[in-house]
Design an enzyme around this catalytic site. Structure first.
Site, mmCIF file in Angstrom:
data_model
loop_
_atom_site.group_PDB
_atom_site.id
_atom_site.type_symbol
_atom_site.label_atom_id
_atom_site.label_comp_id
_atom_site.label_asym_id
_atom_site.label_seq_id
_atom_site.Cartn_x
_atom_site.Cartn_y
_atom_site.Cartn_z
ATOM 1 N N GLU A 7 45.295 88.613 63.754
ATOM 2 C CA GLU A 7 46.569 87.913 63.536
ATOM 3 C C GLU A 7 46.946 87.084 64.753
ATOM 4 O OE1 GLU A 7 49.633 90.650 62.287
ATOM 5 O OE2 GLU A 7 48.377 91.488 60.693
ATOM 6 N N LYS B 209 38.921 89.880 61.197
ATOM 7 C CA LYS B 209 40.140 89.076 61.070
ATOM 8 C C LYS B 209 41.147 89.542 62.110
ATOM 9 C CE LYS B 209 43.191 89.684 57.536
ATOM 10 N NZ LYS B 209 44.401 90.108 58.281
ATOM 11 N N GLU C 145 49.907 83.897 55.308
ATOM 12 C CA GLU C 145 50.685 84.978 54.666
ATOM 13 C C GLU C 145 52.172 84.605 54.574
ATOM 14 O OE1 GLU C 145 49.772 88.985 55.707
ATOM 15 O OE2 GLU C 145 51.427 89.777 54.519
ATOM 16 N N ASP D 88 44.129 96.133 57.531
ATOM 17 C CA ASP D 88 44.874 97.212 58.180
ATOM 18 C C ASP D 88 46.063 97.629 57.309
ATOM 19 O OD1 ASP D 88 46.460 95.017 58.687
ATOM 20 O OD2 ASP D 88 46.645 95.359 60.848
ATOM 21 N N SER D 89 46.223 96.964 56.162
ATOM 22 C CA SER D 89 47.163 97.447 55.140
ATOM 23 C C SER D 89 46.764 98.845 54.685
ATOM 24 C CB SER D 89 47.191 96.481 53.944
ATOM 25 O OG SER D 89 45.883 96.173 53.522
ATOM 26 N N ASP E 135 39.649 94.065 59.447
ATOM 27 C CA ASP E 135 40.817 93.701 60.241
ATOM 28 C C ASP E 135 40.738 94.332 61.627
ATOM 29 O OD1 ASP E 135 42.881 92.006 59.550
ATOM 30 O OD2 ASP E 135 43.817 93.451 58.182
HETATM 31 O O1 KIV Z 1 45.819 93.976 55.926
HETATM 32 C C1 KIV Z 1 45.701 93.258 54.937
HETATM 33 O O2 KIV Z 1 45.492 93.715 53.817
HETATM 34 C C2 KIV Z 1 45.815 91.820 55.132
HETATM 35 C C3 KIV Z 1 45.844 90.942 53.911
HETATM 36 C C4 KIV Z 1 46.949 91.244 53.038
HETATM 37 C C5 KIV Z 1 45.754 89.515 54.242
HETATM 38 O O3 KIV Z 1 45.891 91.368 56.224
#
Ligand code: KIV
Length: 267
Positions: free
Chosen positions: A115, A113, A182, A46-47, A85
């Site tokens: 959090e 993934k 992280e 989600d970056s 994510d």
């Molecule tokens: O969103 C993302 O890119 C991440 C990674 C940096 C672990 O969660």
């Protein structure tokens, strides 16, 4: 060689001491390039909200945006494990988490993934129970950056290390196949890594983790306005884009068009 499915072999790889490699991708070309060069895991992070969509942080990213980018990356990935994510507010309870995970899988992800540690055991258990492999994510949680008031190092005090270790154990017990650490202090990351059987994938957490992940735009210098302190870029792609575009602008202004007229078949 096709990567192990999450359920089978990631723990074996950890036992054998084989480091796991992971990078982010948000579109077809980067996904395909990373897949072709043999990366183990590709994360549609989600970056994307920050390095592609121009948001201030990841808290504005929607499921619709994640589905769009996951579909694009999936078209280019044949071999690596594709993890998507789960964006903020798409896994507030177990039912919603399973629904969102299924949508990401339909878009092409092989795993998701999310959090959170002990606080998110119900969601992880439910998603894994529904047949979707889960990667955990503990330590600094970008989706909580506004609540926390910044991106802060975790695991500096014995109390914090204890909490992180409990989070890692909870994520493992809930069925996750790996866990991202992280911005965790190096010594804390070492202790967590040796306390659990699933691989730890570090980002800004030192070299004691079982694998490493980075945001690809940071690694290749494609987001020049901000680079996290823990990243040593291996390329300066933004400079190359500027240079090539500058050359094009100069040539066009001087009437020096190098490209020949396209030779289209005559009607
Ligand atoms: O969103 C993302 O890119 C991440 C990674 C940096 C672990 O969660």
């Amino acid at each position: 060689m096709v990567n192990p499915t999450p359920k089978q072999d990631w723990r074996e790889r950890k036992k054998r001491g084989e480091r796991i490699t992971a990078l982010t991708a948000y579109d077809y070309p980067i996904g395909r390039l990373l897949d072709e060069i043999g990366i183990d895991i590709i994360l549609v992070g989600d970056s994307v909200g920050m390095v592609v969509l121009g948001y201030e942080d990841t808290t504005e990213v929607t499921l619709a945006e994640m589905l769009h980018h996951t579909r694009a990356v999936a078209r280019g990935v044949k071999r690596a494990l594709l993890v998507a994510d789960m964006p903020i507010n798409t896994y507030n309870d177990a039912k919603q988490a399973v629904q969102s995970a299924h949508e990401l899988v339909q878009a092409g992800a092989a795993a998701v993934k999310l959090e959170g540690g002990a606080s998110h055991v119900a969601q992880i258990r439910a998603i894994v129970g529904a047949g979707v492999p889960v990667m955990g994510h503990i330590g600094m949680l970008p989706q909580s950056v506004r609540l926390e008031g910044g991106y802060k190092l975790k695991g500096r005090t014995p109390g914090e290390v204890e909490m992180l270790r409990n989070d890692a154990l909870a994520v493992q017990a809930a069925g996750a196949f790996a866990v991202v650490l992280e911005i965790v202090a190096k010594e804390a990351a070492r202790q967590i890594t040796s306390a659990i059987e699933i691989p730890t994938i570090g980002i800004g957490s030192g070299d004691n983790c079982d694998g490493q992940i980075l945001v690809t735009h940071d690694l290749i210098g494609l987001f020049p306005w901000f680079t996290p302190k823990f990243v040593a870029p291996e390329a300066r792609v933004a400079d190359e884009i500027r240079r090539a575009a500058q050359v094009f602008i100069e040539r066009t202004r001087h009437g020096d068009v190098k490209v020949q007229e396209a030779s289209l078949p005559a009607n």
